[in-house]
Structure formats: C-alpha cells, structure tokens
Design a protein around this motif. Structure first.
Motif, short mmCIF file in Angstrom:
data_model
loop_
_atom_site.label_atom_id
_atom_site.label_comp_id
_atom_site.label_asym_id
_atom_site.label_seq_id
_atom_site.Cartn_x
_atom_site.Cartn_y
_atom_site.Cartn_z
N VAL A 105 35.71 36.13 -68.01
CA VAL A 105 34.99 37.30 -67.49
C VAL A 105 34.62 37.07 -66.03
O VAL A 105 34.76 37.96 -65.19
N LEU A 106 34.18 35.85 -65.75
CA LEU A 106 33.78 35.54 -64.38
C LEU A 106 34.98 35.66 -63.43
O LEU A 106 34.86 36.24 -62.34
N ARG A 107 36.10 35.12 -63.89
CA ARG A 107 37.31 35.22 -63.04
C ARG A 107 37.66 36.68 -62.77
O ARG A 107 38.06 37.05 -61.67
N SER A 108 37.51 37.52 -63.79
CA SER A 108 37.90 38.94 -63.64
C SER A 108 36.96 39.69 -62.71
O SER A 108 37.25 40.80 -62.28
N ARG A 109 35.81 39.08 -62.43
CA ARG A 109 34.84 39.78 -61.56
C ARG A 109 35.16 39.60 -60.08
O ARG A 109 34.60 40.28 -59.24
N ARG B 135 46.75 41.67 -37.69
CA ARG B 135 46.26 42.94 -38.23
C ARG B 135 46.05 42.87 -39.74
O ARG B 135 45.65 43.86 -40.36
N THR B 136 46.37 41.67 -40.30
CA THR B 136 46.20 41.52 -41.76
C THR B 136 44.84 40.91 -42.05
O THR B 136 44.37 40.04 -41.35
N LYS B 137 44.26 41.40 -43.12
CA LYS B 137 42.94 40.90 -43.49
C LYS B 137 42.89 40.65 -45.00
O LYS B 137 43.52 41.39 -45.77
N ALA B 138 42.20 39.60 -45.38
CA ALA B 138 41.98 39.31 -46.80
C ALA B 138 40.48 39.25 -47.04
O ALA B 138 39.76 38.60 -46.29
N ALA B 139 40.04 39.95 -48.06
CA ALA B 139 38.61 39.95 -48.38
C ALA B 139 38.43 39.62 -49.87
O ALA B 139 39.21 40.09 -50.70
N MET B 140 37.43 38.79 -50.14
CA MET B 140 37.09 38.49 -51.54
C MET B 140 35.92 39.39 -51.92
O MET B 140 34.88 39.38 -51.26
N ALA C 94 40.17 32.16 -57.37
CA ALA C 94 39.99 30.91 -58.10
C ALA C 94 38.51 30.74 -58.43
O ALA C 94 37.63 31.13 -57.66
N LEU C 95 38.25 30.17 -59.62
CA LEU C 95 36.86 29.94 -60.06
C LEU C 95 36.09 29.14 -59.01
O LEU C 95 34.91 29.39 -58.74
N GLN C 96 36.78 28.20 -58.41
CA GLN C 96 36.13 27.34 -57.40
C GLN C 96 35.67 28.16 -56.21
O GLN C 96 34.57 27.95 -55.68
N ASP C 97 36.51 29.11 -55.78
CA ASP C 97 36.12 29.96 -54.64
C ASP C 97 34.92 30.83 -54.99
O ASP C 97 34.01 31.02 -54.19
N GLU D 213 38.42 23.48 -60.08
CA GLU D 213 39.72 24.09 -60.33
C GLU D 213 40.53 23.25 -61.31
O GLU D 213 41.25 23.79 -62.16
N GLU D 214 40.41 21.93 -61.20
CA GLU D 214 41.14 21.05 -62.12
C GLU D 214 40.73 21.28 -63.56
O GLU D 214 41.53 21.21 -64.48
N LEU D 215 39.45 21.53 -63.72
CA LEU D 215 38.88 21.59 -65.06
C LEU D 215 38.77 23.02 -65.58
O LEU D 215 38.49 23.24 -66.76
N SER D 216 39.00 23.98 -64.71
CA SER D 216 38.64 25.37 -65.05
C SER D 216 39.38 25.89 -66.27
O SER D 216 38.84 26.70 -67.03
#
Lengths: 219, 291
Positions: free
Chosen positions: B214-218, B246-251, B275-278, B189-192
């Motif tokens: 492009v990768l980030r946008s995917r 009841r809240t959910k977050a999905a990548m 984040a690119l790192q994730d 993330e520091e270098l991204s």
C-alpha cells in the motif's frame, strides 16, 4: 534453576582452576624464598585474605555486568536472575571456603615437612562470610553503575563499609579504625553483623537490579 | 504474537528517544522498522523486549512484557551489539547459553546457520570479524524461534553475499515457522521485498504504519515536459523534483484518482513506482518530513 545451575557450574569450576593455579604459584614463591631466607608466614593466608576476596568481588561484578544482560537477552527476567544470583553467592562463597581450607591443609603439610613457620588464619566461618559479603557487594556496586552510570559512584562508600565488616576479625586484613575493641568484645557475635552485611548487599542489589536496563555494549 | 504499544516514552536524561508513541502490530508478519539514525528504533525495540522499563504500556498478546516471565520467554531481540554473547566467550559457548536458557531454542538449526555463515565455533566472539559477529547475532535471533523476534540492524556488518543468504534464510524460516519478526535496517531496498508491513519513526515519533504494498502504491514518479509536470502536480504532495533540460521528474505522494490518470495520459506523462527507500527518505526529511 537453570540460571543458578549455570552460574554455579561455570564460575565454581573457574574459581577452582584459578585457586589451584594461585596455590601452586604461592608454594613456588615459598620455595624460592626458602633458598635465601627463612619462611616464617603463611603465603596462602595472605593470598586468601588479600587476593581471593578481590577475585570473589570480581565474580560478583561479572555476574551482574556480563551474565545478567545475557540472561535477559535469552528471555529471562531480572527477578529470576537475581534469585539465582543470590543463591549463587552462598554456594560460591562455600566453594571458595572449601578451596581455601584445602589449601591450608596442603600448605600445612608442606610447611611441616620443610620445617617452616606459619601464621594463624581465620576460621572457615569467617572466610565463608567474607567471601559471601564481597561477592554480594561486587553485585551491588555493579548493579548501581550499570543502572545509573557514573552515579553509581555514590554507592561506593556503602559498598566499602559493607566489605569492611567481615574482615575485621580476620587475621591478615587489618584492624577496624577508631573502634578496635568492638569486634573483640562482640566475639563470634560479630559474624551475625557479617550476615546482616550480606543481607543488606543482596537487598540493595535486588532493589537496584529489578529495573536495571540492558544497555547496548560497545562493538 | 500481537504487539500493542500505548503512550510509550523512553528518555535518557533530557534526551527523549521515544516520545509518547502508540501503535499495534497484529502479528505473524515480517515488519520493517525504519528510521534515521537516532530516530529511536533501538530504544523502541529495547522497550518491546523488556530490556528497559517502559514509561507507558508495552503488551504482547495483552500481557505486559517488562519483568513478566511468560512474556519475556516469547521475545528475542538481537541488537548489533550482540547482547546474548559475551566477548570473551567462544561461539560454541554462546550457543550453549541459548540451548540452556531458552525453551524454544533450536540447536540443530543454530549449528546449520553457523555452518552457512561460516562462523568458527571455537573462536572467541572478540576474535570474530564484524560480519561474523553480525551473523552470530542473526543465528541467535533465528535459532531462538521466539514468537516475537527482533533484529536491530543486526545484519549490517555482513558482506553482500552473506546478506543475500540471510534474506533467503529469513524468508525460508519465516515460511516454515511463521511468527512476528521486526527488522530495523538502513538497507531498505535490499530488504523491501521481504517486508509485509512498514513502521516508520522519526525523532521518537510514529510517522506512519502501512502495508508495504500500500505504501509503495502511494508514491508515484511523474516524468515529462517540465510545464506539464508542474501543471499535473499542482495541488499534490510533491516529495522531490529533478530537472534535466526541459524534462522534469517529480515524486508525488498520495493515490491518483482516475481523472488524474486520464490527465497524465493526455499530457503524455510517464507514471512509475517509487522505491520504498526513496519514499522513506522523503517521509523522514528534517522537520518531520513533507507530509
């Protein structure tokens, strides 16, 4: 040429400094001995055949183990380095021979002045060949260990056989086992065998070193 | 400088570090080489730099690199172990090696970097702290001005202010002297923001090669009511999920088309970048990631 110049200037200078320090220590020891006993042998002869050749061997080890990876890291090929290192063995052996001889001259003068007895030593050619072969064998065995790791131990008998060759007719190094008369029978022709030993050591160093990996060092 | 790798394998006995890898880098960019520990990054870079004989083909501008003097002159690899320096040498002597043996070496730039990173010139390499040794590696890499410069985790020992100074220096130098730079790092993330293209490898194999943007946008993080998120992500590649009440977050991985975006708005879902790192973490999860 840059590698050759670098190796020669740094290691010959280093060798000269070490030789000067050891020579002064050697003379100091002779003076200490003279206070309680008669000096009847050349300390410099013992130093040059017993200690100096191990120092020269170490220089061969250092050249391959320490300097070759630096050369590759700075964009030089192993081929360039090994060509330079081969020439370096000759120049370094010559420099060490000159230092050895200079030591004998000074020691001889001191011994004459103090009326001490000395012992015979080898010829300049014999010293040159001994240093030449020991430096090349240091490079050869190190290349083997650096390329194959512990497998390099298999090259030790070969290295040992090669370093024995130039010392056989050298006073102070001990005789060859079993075939003591052969070197005497060959006379100065034995030096040709020493040259072959150097060619063999350099040849196998070349063969092993051309594909030697540059491994990561421990931090 | 263009880099082509075809069918490259690197083996250590029975261990396969790089396994039949193929890719190309068009050059003159800052590339990020990302991979977990033991994924084969150092072995790959070592083969690119001619540090070891490759099984397969590694070419720089079409020329094989191993034992090719013209190609080797164009490459500089700095591993975290500082190959271009001997522990017993003084720092000033290390710079002399660079000046003596590398035609492209910029000694005044090297000295300015030494000053920037506060590396004592008269100290021996063995006496330097880990951070100073890392900085010395970076100095060697950047001052080499090699058309292909590779930094293998060479900045990991630096403290945070020094790393930030390194990132600024790297970018400024790249702008002034464009060339192909490959950096491997775990501090993604520091270098991204510096990375133009990303190569991700895992278990010695290429996972993906993509422009960083492009990768980030995917990748998209979808947040909202758990039921709505489940409905929205059905049929998509879900990298991870987190629930809180009841809240959910999905990548999710993959581009979302217009109909999906409309549906997200209808469901009241929040869509955000990942984040690119994730993305990296999920792409290299055990057993080759989730793709």
């Amino acid at each position: 040429m840059k590698i050759f110049r670098h190796l020669t200037t740094t290691l010959v200078t280093y060798g000269a400094i070490v030789a000067a320090c050891v020579f002064l220590m050697n003379l100091a020891v002779a003076f200490v001995i003279s206070t309680f006993a008669e000096v009847s042998f050349s300390g410099w002869m013992l130093v040059t055949v017993q200690i100096a050749r191990w120092f020269v061997l170490w220089v061969g080890v250092y050249t391959i183990h320490n300097v070759l990876p630096i050369a590759v890291a700075h964009g030089r090929t192993r081929r360039e380095f090994l060509v330079a290192a081969t020439g370096f063995t000759a120049v370094f052996a010559l420099a060490m021979t000159l230092l050895t001889w200079l030591g004998f001259l000074v020691e001889g003068a001191v011994y004459a002045l103090m009326d001490w007895k000395s012992t015979p030593h080898g010829s300049p050619l014999a010293y040159f060949l001994m240093f030449l072969v020991w430096c090349a064998v240091g490079m050869f065995v190190t290349a083997a260990f650096d390329r194959w790791g512990y497998g390099g131990v298999l090259t030790l008998p070969v290295g040992l056989a090669l370093v024995l060759v130039p010392g056989i007719t050298m006073p102070g190094t001990g005789d060859m086992p079993f075939v003591r008369d052969l070197p005497l029978a060959l006379g100065d022709g034995w030096h040709v065998v020493s040259v072959f030993a150097w060619v063999a050591a350099v040849g196998v160093t070349w063969a092993i070193g051309r594909a030697m990996p540059v491994r990561a060092k421990a931090v | 400088m263009r880099v082509d790798v075809r069918g490259l394998s690197v083996r250590y006995g029975s261990v396969v570090a790089v396994d039949d890898m193929s890719f190309s880098l068009s050059g003159n960019k800052i590339y990020g080489l990302l991979g977990r520990n033991g994924s084969g990054k150092t072995s790959l870079m070592s083969a690119l730099a001619g540090y070891r004989k490759p099984l397969g083909a590694v070419t720089l501008d079409g020329a094989p690199v191993f034992e090719n003097a013209d190609a080797m002159r164009q490459v500089c690899l700095v591993r975290h172990t500082a190959d271009a320096a001997d522990k017993g040498d003084k720092v000033s002597y290390v710079l002399e090696y660079g000046a003596a043996w590398r035609e492209t070496w910029d000694n005044s730039y090297a000295l300015s970097l030494i000053d920037l990173f506060r590396i004592p010139l008269k100290s021996k390499v063995s006496a330097l702290s880990l951070g100073q040794r890392s900085a010395l590696g970076v100095v060697i890499g950047l001052a080499s001005r090699s058309p292909l410069t590779m930094l293998d985790e060479s900045h990991l020992g630096m403290d945070t202010p020094t790393r930030y100074a390194f990132y600024d220096t790297l970018l400024n130098d790249f702008m002034a002297h464009p060339r192909t730079i490959i950096i491997s790092t775990h501090l993604i993330e520091e270098l991204s923001s510096l990375l133009e293209e990303v190569v991700i490898i895992d278990s010695g194999r290429l996972v993906l090669q993509e422009e960083a943007d492009v990768l980030r946008s995917r990748g998209t993080e979808v947040t909202g009511n758990a039921g709505d998120v489940d409905e929205f992500t059905a049929g998509l590649t879900v990298l991870s999920e987190k629930s809180l009440g009841r809240t959910k977050a999905a990548m999710v991985y993959g581009a979302l088309d217009d109909s999906r975006l409309i549906r997200a708005r209808q469901l009241g879902l929040e869509l955000g970048p990942i984040a690119l790192q994730d993305l990296f973490v999920h792409l290299t999860e055990p057993v080759g990631g989730k793709l």
